[in-house]
Design an enzyme around this catalytic site. Structure first.
Site, PDB file in Angstrom:
ATOM      1  N   HIS A 110      29.102 -36.478   9.426  1.00 33.82           N
ATOM      2  CA  HIS A 110      28.437 -35.888  10.588  1.00 33.82           C
ATOM      3  C   HIS A 110      27.192 -36.653  11.065  1.00 33.82           C
ATOM      4  O   HIS A 110      27.085 -37.029  12.224  1.00 33.82           O
ATOM      5  CB  HIS A 110      27.991 -34.454  10.251  1.00 33.82           C
ATOM      6  CG  HIS A 110      29.070 -33.580   9.716  1.00 33.82           C
ATOM      7  ND1 HIS A 110      30.021 -32.970  10.508  1.00 33.82           N
ATOM      8  CD2 HIS A 110      29.346 -33.198   8.442  1.00 33.82           C
ATOM      9  CE1 HIS A 110      30.828 -32.241   9.750  1.00 33.82           C
ATOM     10  NE2 HIS A 110      30.434 -32.362   8.484  1.00 33.82           N
ATOM     11  N   ASP A 111      26.231 -36.851  10.186  1.00 36.50           N
ATOM     12  CA  ASP A 111      24.877 -37.195  10.618  1.00 36.50           C
ATOM     13  C   ASP A 111      24.703 -38.550  11.292  1.00 36.50           C
ATOM     14  O   ASP A 111      23.946 -38.653  12.275  1.00 36.50           O
ATOM     15  CB  ASP A 111      23.914 -37.072   9.431  1.00 36.50           C
ATOM     16  CG  ASP A 111      23.769 -35.628   8.998  1.00 36.50           C
ATOM     17  OD1 ASP A 111      23.467 -35.383   7.818  1.00 36.50           O
ATOM     18  OD2 ASP A 111      23.967 -34.729   9.845  1.00 36.50           O
ATOM     19  N   ASP A 163      18.013 -33.846   5.634  1.00 34.10           N
ATOM     20  CA  ASP A 163      18.140 -33.052   4.403  1.00 34.10           C
ATOM     21  C   ASP A 163      19.181 -33.688   3.481  1.00 34.10           C
ATOM     22  O   ASP A 163      20.205 -33.092   3.144  1.00 34.10           O
ATOM     23  CB  ASP A 163      18.508 -31.594   4.725  1.00 34.10           C
ATOM     24  CG  ASP A 163      19.889 -31.444   5.381  1.00 34.10           C
ATOM     25  OD1 ASP A 163      20.501 -30.359   5.208  1.00 34.10           O
ATOM     26  OD2 ASP A 163      20.348 -32.406   6.039  1.00 34.10           O
ATOM     27  N   THR A 197      18.798 -34.380  11.405  1.00 36.84           N
ATOM     28  CA  THR A 197      20.162 -34.235  10.873  1.00 36.84           C
ATOM     29  C   THR A 197      20.251 -33.122   9.830  1.00 36.84           C
ATOM     30  O   THR A 197      21.149 -33.115   8.974  1.00 36.84           O
ATOM     31  CB  THR A 197      20.656 -35.561  10.250  1.00 36.84           C
ATOM     32  OG1 THR A 197      19.801 -35.903   9.151  1.00 36.84           O
ATOM     33  CG2 THR A 197      20.652 -36.686  11.269  1.00 36.84           C
ATOM     34  N   ASP A 206      23.541 -37.520   5.566  1.00 37.63           N
ATOM     35  CA  ASP A 206      22.180 -37.866   5.989  1.00 37.63           C
ATOM     36  C   ASP A 206      21.816 -39.284   5.554  1.00 37.63           C
ATOM     37  O   ASP A 206      21.150 -40.024   6.282  1.00 37.63           O
ATOM     38  CB  ASP A 206      21.157 -36.907   5.376  1.00 37.63           C
ATOM     39  CG  ASP A 206      21.358 -35.474   5.802  1.00 37.63           C
ATOM     40  OD1 ASP A 206      22.261 -34.808   5.266  1.00 37.63           O
ATOM     41  OD2 ASP A 206      20.630 -35.023   6.702  1.00 37.63           O
ATOM     42  N   ASN A 214      20.612 -28.893   2.881  1.00 39.76           N
ATOM     43  CA  ASN A 214      21.772 -29.038   1.990  1.00 39.76           C
ATOM     44  C   ASN A 214      21.420 -28.620   0.568  1.00 39.76           C
ATOM     45  O   ASN A 214      22.230 -28.006  -0.135  1.00 39.76           O
ATOM     46  CB  ASN A 214      22.243 -30.491   1.972  1.00 39.76           C
ATOM     47  CG  ASN A 214      23.040 -30.854   3.205  1.00 39.76           C
ATOM     48  OD1 ASN A 214      23.871 -30.073   3.660  1.00 39.76           O
ATOM     49  ND2 ASN A 214      22.773 -32.012   3.768  1.00 39.76           N
ATOM     50  N   PHE A 264      26.402 -25.324   9.926  1.00 41.66           N
ATOM     51  CA  PHE A 264      25.424 -25.116   8.851  1.00 41.66           C
ATOM     52  C   PHE A 264      23.981 -25.279   9.311  1.00 41.66           C
ATOM     53  O   PHE A 264      23.134 -24.413   9.080  1.00 41.66           O
ATOM     54  CB  PHE A 264      25.723 -26.069   7.696  1.00 41.66           C
ATOM     55  CG  PHE A 264      24.731 -25.989   6.568  1.00 41.66           C
ATOM     56  CD1 PHE A 264      23.724 -26.935   6.450  1.00 41.66           C
ATOM     57  CD2 PHE A 264      24.780 -24.955   5.642  1.00 41.66           C
ATOM     58  CE1 PHE A 264      22.801 -26.865   5.418  1.00 41.66           C
ATOM     59  CE2 PHE A 264      23.854 -24.872   4.604  1.00 41.66           C
ATOM     60  CZ  PHE A 264      22.855 -25.828   4.501  1.00 41.66           C
ATOM     61  N   ASN A 265      23.636 -26.411   9.952  1.00 46.72           N
ATOM     62  CA  ASN A 265      22.235 -26.657  10.330  1.00 46.72           C
ATOM     63  C   ASN A 265      21.723 -25.577  11.283  1.00 46.72           C
ATOM     64  O   ASN A 265      20.580 -25.140  11.190  1.00 46.72           O
ATOM     65  CB  ASN A 265      22.081 -28.037  10.978  1.00 46.72           C
ATOM     66  CG  ASN A 265      22.252 -29.170   9.982  1.00 46.72           C
ATOM     67  OD1 ASN A 265      22.071 -28.988   8.779  1.00 46.72           O
ATOM     68  ND2 ASN A 265      22.648 -30.330  10.483  1.00 46.72           N
TER      69      ASN A 265
HETATM   70  O1  RIB Z   1      27.288 -29.114   9.280  1.00 45.47           O
HETATM   71  C1  RIB Z   1      27.029 -30.436   8.884  1.00 45.47           C
HETATM   72  C2  RIB Z   1      25.557 -30.661   8.748  1.00 45.47           C
HETATM   73  O2  RIB Z   1      25.007 -29.802   7.751  1.00 45.47           O
HETATM   74  C3  RIB Z   1      25.218 -32.081   8.260  1.00 45.47           C
HETATM   75  O3  RIB Z   1      23.966 -32.435   8.742  1.00 45.47           O
HETATM   76  C4  RIB Z   1      25.170 -31.922   6.775  1.00 45.47           C
HETATM   77  O4  RIB Z   1      24.372 -32.933   6.150  1.00 45.47           O
HETATM   78  C5  RIB Z   1      24.517 -30.574   6.654  1.00 45.47           C
HETATM   79  O5  RIB Z   1      23.110 -30.761   6.777  1.00 45.47           O
HETATM   80 CA    CA Z   2      22.248 -33.141   7.138  1.00 43.53          CA
END
Ligand code: RIB
Ligand code: CA
Length: 313
Positions: A242-243, A13, A127, A18, A42, A168-169
């Site tokens: 993160h990703d 996303d 991701t 990403d 996102n 979040f994801n």
């Molecule tokens: O919490 C971080 C994740 O949420 C990452 O994948 C960021 O790109 C969002 O998608």
């Molecule tokens: Ca992401």
């Protein structure tokens, strides 16, 4: 003799981090990026499907199909994260018009074709909210055996970043996560407890900016924006990237230590929906069902990430 590259699909996303996950998948010699699928997360799908094409265009990757998948979660309304990624999902640089086309197939159709055509099982790295993978497994359970494993950036063994207890994801589509974990597909969770170590420090910024390519320059502009918003929102001026950590699990497994344990996701909690419950001590007496990342070799990770970036246009 090096093993042949691992075939991989990236579902994402984009989203700044990403993009670096896509670039690691495209640039690392141990991986063979077969397809990119996109999901609302996102930012809405209209942007994420565009941004994935921009990311591959910038990197000079023109032989990988990009498809659009779910615009939102299985049952919940979409929640987005413009406060980190900007209104278009890639705040910072001017975005070039992508020369990578949008594949006419849906994400599920593209995933099915890639799995069917592959001579060996294909890994999927997700991701974003894991909706597309859940739809694939729901609609084509017969294909589980053709999936090498699913590695997902999301969740946390500790606190959340979207609510006190949900990453979040996971928060966006906990039902999708629950379906994927219950499917029995080999599953690895790469949560905030590890990705918060992948900090874009000034030294990392210098290394990316020193890459004398279009990708290096574009990546530096992305990181400038990403670090600024992470500072504003979380007080983290060295933004956690993160990703690409999830991609590194496949590209260079020695970067990330994982443990086999029990993973469940909260669906009903008023305050805790999307929380990932990781039962390291077996308190619940349930069968282990996932691998969970617990440590990152930070220097090795950045060497792997930077090395892959340097191989792109
Ligand atoms: O919490 C971080 C994740 O949420 C990452 O994948 C960021 O790109 C969002 O998608
Ligand atoms: Ca992401």
């Amino acid at each position: 003799m090096n093993a042949s590259p691992t075939p991989v699909i990236v579902d994402c996303d984009p989203g700044h981090d990403d993009v670096f996950g896509l670039w690691l998948a495209a640039g690392h010699p141990s991986l063979d990026l077969r397809a990119v699928t996109t999901v609302g997360g996102n930012v809405p799908l209209e942007f994420t499907r565009h941004n994935a094409r921009v990311a591959l265009t910038v990197a000079g990757v023109h032989d990988v199909p990009v498809a659009a998948g779910a615009s939102g979660p299985l049952v919940r309304p979409l929640q987005t994260a413009e406060w980190i990624h900007g209104a278009n999902g890639l705040g910072g640089p001017d975005l070039p018009e992508p020369t990578v086309p949008l594949d006419p197939r849906t994400a599920t159709e593209l995933m099915v074709d890639v799995l069917a055509e592959a001579s060996e099982p294909v890994a999927i790295v997700a991701t974003g909210p894991i909706t597309n993978v859940a739809v694939l497994l729901r609609d084509r359970p017969d294909l589980v055996g053709r999936i090498r494993e699913v590695v997902w950036m999301g969740g946390s063994t500790e606190r959340g970043n979207a609510t006190p207890y949900a990453e979040f994801n996971a928060l966006v589509d906990p039902e999708a996560l629950d379906l994927v974990v219950r499917s029995g597909v080999p599953f690895t969770m790469v949560g905030l407890n590890v990705t918060h170590s992948a900090l874009v420090t000034p030294a990392v910024r210098e290394r990316v900016a020193a890459i004398p390519t279009r990708t290096g320059a574009f990546g530096d502009e992305l990181l400038d924006f990403f670090c600024r918003t992470n500072d504003e929102v979380f007080g983290m001026p060295d933004g956690p990237l993160h990703d690409p950590v999830a991609v590194a699990v496949l590209a260079d497994p020695a970067c990330v230590r994982t443990v086999r344990t029990r993973l469940d996701v909260e669906l009903a909690g008023t305050e805790t929906a999307g929380a990932t419950s990781v039962d390291f001590d077996g308190m619940l007496g349930r069968e282990p069902n996932a691998s969970v990342a617990v440590a990152l070799d930070v220097p090795r990770f950045w060497d792997t990430m930077i090395g892959a970036l340097a191989r792109l246009a």
